[in-house]
Scaffold this motif. Sequence first.
Motif, mmCIF file in Angstrom:
data_model
loop_
_atom_site.group_PDB
_atom_site.id
_atom_site.type_symbol
_atom_site.label_atom_id
_atom_site.label_comp_id
_atom_site.label_asym_id
_atom_site.label_seq_id
_atom_site.Cartn_x
_atom_site.Cartn_y
_atom_site.Cartn_z
ATOM 1 N N ARG A 1 42.485 35.343 40.568
ATOM 2 C CA ARG A 1 41.241 35.681 40.465
ATOM 3 C C ARG A 1 41.119 37.630 40.142
ATOM 4 O O ARG A 1 41.336 38.110 39.027
ATOM 5 C CB ARG A 1 39.862 36.243 41.056
ATOM 6 N N ARG A 2 42.886 37.770 40.678
ATOM 7 C CA ARG A 2 43.123 39.262 40.089
ATOM 8 C C ARG A 2 44.158 38.703 38.603
ATOM 9 O O ARG A 2 44.092 39.561 38.187
ATOM 10 C CB ARG A 2 44.108 39.630 40.900
ATOM 11 N N ARG A 3 43.926 38.109 38.023
ATOM 12 C CA ARG A 3 44.969 37.553 37.052
ATOM 13 C C ARG A 3 43.811 37.419 36.105
ATOM 14 O O ARG A 3 44.266 37.381 35.325
ATOM 15 C CB ARG A 3 46.248 36.114 37.916
ATOM 16 N N ILE A 4 43.335 36.423 36.302
ATOM 17 C CA ILE A 4 42.216 35.928 35.521
ATOM 18 C C ILE A 4 40.947 36.968 35.647
ATOM 19 O O ILE A 4 39.683 36.140 36.819
ATOM 20 C CB ILE A 4 42.197 34.838 35.668
ATOM 21 N N GLY A 5 40.451 37.687 34.594
ATOM 22 C CA GLY A 5 39.132 38.217 34.798
ATOM 23 C C GLY A 5 38.511 37.355 34.492
ATOM 24 O O GLY A 5 38.582 36.242 33.525
ATOM 25 N N MET A 6 36.546 37.616 34.599
ATOM 26 C CA MET A 6 35.697 36.807 34.029
ATOM 27 C C MET A 6 34.483 37.425 33.819
ATOM 28 O O MET A 6 33.791 38.551 34.558
ATOM 29 C CB MET A 6 35.218 36.084 35.355
ATOM 30 N N VAL A 7 34.268 37.134 32.399
ATOM 31 C CA VAL A 7 32.839 37.693 32.306
ATOM 32 C C VAL A 7 31.833 37.200 32.581
ATOM 33 O O VAL A 7 31.787 36.233 31.663
ATOM 34 C CB VAL A 7 33.160 38.807 31.468
ATOM 35 N N ILE B 1 39.215 43.989 32.586
ATOM 36 C CA ILE B 1 40.316 44.590 32.438
ATOM 37 C C ILE B 1 41.028 45.680 33.165
ATOM 38 O O ILE B 1 42.356 46.128 32.841
ATOM 39 C CB ILE B 1 40.146 44.946 30.886
ATOM 40 N N ALA B 2 40.305 46.317 34.181
ATOM 41 C CA ALA B 2 41.147 47.589 34.855
ATOM 42 C C ALA B 2 41.814 46.705 36.046
ATOM 43 O O ALA B 2 42.724 47.637 36.338
ATOM 44 C CB ALA B 2 40.106 47.972 35.698
ATOM 45 N N ILE B 3 41.192 45.687 36.496
ATOM 46 C CA ILE B 3 42.787 45.179 37.270
ATOM 47 C C ILE B 3 43.776 43.982 36.202
ATOM 48 O O ILE B 3 44.450 43.781 37.199
ATOM 49 C CB ILE B 3 41.997 44.246 38.478
ATOM 50 N N ALA B 4 44.020 44.674 35.266
ATOM 51 C CA ALA B 4 45.123 43.798 34.382
ATOM 52 C C ALA B 4 45.115 42.374 34.453
ATOM 53 O O ALA B 4 46.919 42.235 34.752
ATOM 54 C CB ALA B 4 46.605 45.433 34.959
ATOM 55 N N PRO B 5 43.868 41.905 33.914
ATOM 56 C CA PRO B 5 44.287 40.393 34.506
ATOM 57 C C PRO B 5 45.179 40.019 33.035
ATOM 58 O O PRO B 5 45.343 40.862 32.037
ATOM 59 C CB PRO B 5 43.365 39.774 34.392
ATOM 60 N N GLU B 6 45.798 38.378 33.069
ATOM 61 C CA GLU B 6 46.507 38.097 31.945
ATOM 62 C C GLU B 6 45.153 37.961 30.674
ATOM 63 O O GLU B 6 46.151 37.308 29.944
ATOM 64 C CB GLU B 6 47.556 37.159 32.586
ATOM 65 N N VAL B 7 44.265 36.591 31.529
ATOM 66 C CA VAL B 7 43.193 35.964 31.129
ATOM 67 C C VAL B 7 42.003 35.903 31.268
ATOM 68 O O VAL B 7 41.797 37.245 32.575
ATOM 69 C CB VAL B 7 43.605 34.721 31.274
ATOM 70 N N ILE B 8 41.257 36.401 30.385
ATOM 71 C CA ILE B 8 39.761 37.150 30.305
ATOM 72 C C ILE B 8 38.855 35.723 30.268
ATOM 73 O O ILE B 8 39.151 35.416 28.721
ATOM 74 C CB ILE B 8 39.306 37.909 29.254
ATOM 75 N N LEU B 9 38.000 35.333 31.186
ATOM 76 C CA LEU B 9 37.644 34.034 30.610
ATOM 77 C C LEU B 9 35.767 35.032 30.466
ATOM 78 O O LEU B 9 35.467 35.511 31.355
ATOM 79 C CB LEU B 9 37.252 33.151 32.136
ATOM 80 N N MET B 10 35.126 34.155 29.251
ATOM 81 C CA MET B 10 33.751 34.333 29.535
ATOM 82 C C MET B 10 33.098 33.573 28.830
ATOM 83 O O MET B 10 32.995 32.494 28.404
ATOM 84 C CB MET B 10 34.270 35.580 28.141
#
Lengths: 271, 317, 307
Positions: free
Chosen positions: A97-103, A173-182
Motif C-alpha cells: 500500500r505504500r507503493r499503490i496510493g488511493m483516493v 503522492i507524498a509517499i512516492a507511489p507508483e500507482v494511484i487508485l481513484m
Amino acid sequence: MQPKTSAPTVNAKTDSIFTVEDTSYYYGSFKAVRGVTLEIASHEITALIGPSGCGKSTVLRCFNRLNDLIPGAHIEGRIAYRGVDIYNKGVDPTELRRRIGMVFQKPNPFPKPIYDNVAYGARINGYQGDMDELVEKSLRQAALWDEVKDKLKDSGLSLSGGQQQRLCIARAIAIAPEVILMDEPCSALDPISTLKIEELMHQLKENYTIIIVTHNMQQATRVSDKTAFFNAEAMESGSKVGYLVEYDTTKNIFNNPQSDYTRDYVSGRFG
Amino acid sequence: MTESVFKDSASEGADQSGLWQPNRSASKLSQKAVVILFGAFAMVSVFTTFGIIFTLLFETIEFFREVSIIEFFTATRWTALFANPEFGVMVLMCGTFLTSVIGLIIAIPLGLLSAICLSEYAPRQLRKVLKPALELLAGVPTVVFGYFALLLVTPFLRSFIPDMSIFNALSAGIVLGFAILPTIASLSEDAIFAVPSSLRQGSYALGSTKRETITGVVLPAALSGIVASIILGVARAVGETMIVTLAAGQSPTLTLDPRVSVQTMTSFIVQVTKGDAPYGTIEFKTLFAVGMTLFVITLILNIFSFWFVRKYQEKYE
Amino acid sequence: MKSSVQTLPPSSDDQFKSQLDKRYNIDRIFQAISWIATFSGIVVLTILIIGILSQGLSTLSFDFLTSPPSRQPDRAGVWPAFLGSIFLVIITGAVSFPIGVGSGIFLQEFARENKLAKVIEINISNLAAVPSIIYGLLGLFVFARLMSAITGGRSVLSGGLTLALLILPVIIVATREALKAVPDSIRQAGMALGATEWQTVRTHVLPQAIPGIMTGTILALSRAIGETAPIIAVGAAAFVPFAPEFSIEGLQEPAFTAMPIQIFNWVSRPQEEFHTIAASAIIILMIVLLAMNATAILLRNRFQNSR
C-alpha cells in the motif's frame, strides 16, 4: 449476445504494471465479480466504467489489497504487480500500500493540520529527506500549494470539498507511489472542482500510473487512455455477478465498441 | 374569518349523523394541563441545582462567620472535631488528591486501552461477552468495593510493602481506579466507535499498520470524547465516598505517602454525618463548607469538559 | 500453481526506510497490552466475587435474612436493613418515575427547541457529575431539616426523596432516549388524524417507548439500592433493631437503615466475625442487584426482538 472480452495489444514500449489473470472476487461465498483478465500499462490512465453494482470498486480495491479489511473478502486467480503475485504469502500488504496510493470517493482528510495530513504517510514510512520540501512538492503536484501555502497549520477539514480532495491526492503522492487508485474521486464534488482534478490527472500521468473508477462516461473520455467496461448479469439465485465486457483504448470503446452491451452503455441506453 | 368558516361547516352539515362527537375543548384542555404538569416536573431538576447551591451556600456563609476564609484555605492542619479546631481544608483536599491520582493512574490507561481493545481488536463474539462484563464491574456498589479494598487488597499489599498501615491511600486508590475504569472505558469506546471508517481506510491506504492507524488517526479523531470521559472519571474519583471512607481511614494527614492513612473531603462528610452532629454547631457547618469546596471542584471540571468538547469536537457529515 | 514465496521487487525510490519489522513488533506489543488491560478489569471482578463468596456463603441463611441486627455477630441479621432498602426503593421509584418520565416527555416531545429546554438540558448533564454525597447534604438540609414536619426528620422518607433526586437525571435521559428511538412517522400519523400532541404521545409514542423507559428506570433503581453516601448523610443510622412499618408514621420514623449502611457498619468493625456477615449481606445485596439488572436486560431484549 455473447459478451466479448478483448485484451489490448501490449505496446512494447510501455511496460505493464498490473496483470490480472482470470480473477474472480468474492465476499465470503458470494461471487461479486467473475473471471477478469486485463493488463494495466504504466504511465497511463485506465478507467473502469459500468453501471453501479458490477463490482468496479471491488476490483479497484483489490489492487492495493485494501479489500482485505472487509471480513470474508478474497479472490481466486492471480493479480500480479510487476510480475509478483500480490496475494502471495511473501508479500506484505502494508508495503504494497505504500507503493499503490488511493483516493476515495468522499474526500477523507485527517482532522489534522494540512501540513500533517501530507506528512502523515511520509513519517510513517520513514521518510529520510526534508519534510518541508516534500510537503511543498506534493502540494504543488496536487495543484493546491498556492491556495494553502499560508495556512498549512489550519485543519484539513477547513478546506472546501474540491480542495480536500486535492489534499488527499497530495497526501497520497507524498509517499512516492507508483500507482494511484481513484475510486470515483469527483462524484462528491462540484463541476469546477471536478475539472480541476481532471486537469491534475493529466499532469500526474507523467509520473504515476492511474486507475480510476468512474460513473461519468464523459469523464472517462476526457481523462483516460484505456477503458474497461464492466457489466452485471443476473444469476439464478437472484443476485448479480459482475464481469468484464470489453477492455480497449478509450477511443475504441466509445467510437467503435465490439460488444453490443458496450455500445448500449456508452450511448446512454442503460446504466 | 376562518373560525366562522369552520363553525358554519360544522353546523351546516359536515356531520349530521351525530356519529362524530369530538370533544376538542377537553382534549385541548388536557393537552395544556399535561404540558404544564410535565413542565413543572422538568423544573424539578432545576430546583435541585438551586437547592444544592442554596444549601451549600447558606451553611457555608454561616461557617465563614466563625472561621476565617484565609485559615480555611491556607492552614495546614485539619482538626475540625477537636477542642481547639483548626480548619485547613488543604489537608482534606490532599487526601482526595492522593487517592484520586492513584485511581486515575490505573483507570485512565487501563480504561483507554480496554476501549481500544474492545472496538479495534476484539472479535465480535468476544465483544458481546466482554462488554457486559465491564458493565457488571460498573454496577458494583461502592460499599462493596470498600469491603474489597479494606479486607482483601490491604492485607495483600501489607504482605510485601513495608510500613504499610491498615488504613492507607494506596489500597483505596487502586480499588477506586477499578471502580471508575468502566466509566472511562465505556465513554471512550463510544468516541472511538464514532470515528468514521473512511478515516481508517485513508490511513491504511497510505501503508500504515493497525496500531499506527489507531494511534495516529483514530485516537486523535476521538480526542474530544476521550477527554470528556477522562474528566468525568476525575469527577467521579474526587466525589467517591465509600471506598475511601472504608479503606483510607479517618486521619487527616497532609502527605503524599500512599502507605499512610488520609482523610478525603468525602470521608470527612461521612464521619460527621454518621456522628449525628446537631444543627447549628460548628461541626455541622463545616460539613457544608467542605461540601461546597467539593461541589465547586466538580463544577469546574464539568465546565472545562463542556468547553473542551465544544471546542475540539470534529463534525463528520 | 507455484507456491513459492515471492516478495515485492525493491522500489525505485530509496528515500523511505520502511522498517516494517520494527513497526510490526510495536504493533504486537500494543495489541498485547490492550488485551491485558481489558482482562485486568475482569480479573479484579472475579477476585472480588470469589473473595466475597468464600467469606460470606457460610453464614448466609434464611435466619440471617430475617433476624434483626445484634451486638453479637453470630446472632445478627439484616432484616431491618433489608426492609429499609425495599422501602427506599419503593419511595424512590414512586417519586422519581413519574417526575422523571414526565420531564423526559416534556423535554423530548413538547419543548424541543425551546430556550428553557436547553437550560434544563445543560442543568441535567451538570447534575450527573455532582458527587452523590452532595445530594446527601441537600437531603439533610432540605428534607431532614426544612421539611421535617412532612418527612419526619432523618427518616426513610427523607432518604427516599434524596435518592429520587439523585437518579432523576438518569430516568430523564433514559426516557428521552426511548422516545427518540420512536420514528417520527408515528407522531406525524397521529397528528394527521387530528390528535393533539399529548394524545399522540399517550396513545402512539409512549407505548413503543415504555420498554426502554422501564429498562432505564430499573437500572436507575438498581443504582439507588447500592448507594450509601447520600443516605448516610441524610442520617441513616446503623443500629436500628426494629423493622420499619409501612405506614405514614413508619415512614416518618426519624431513624432508618438500609443494606449498604449495614454492610458499611459491619465492615468498619475490627472483629473478623462482622466481616464475615458483612460478606453475607453483600451476597444478598448483589443477588437483588443481579435480579434487577437481569430483569431490565430481559425486558430490553424481549421488546427489541418483538419489533
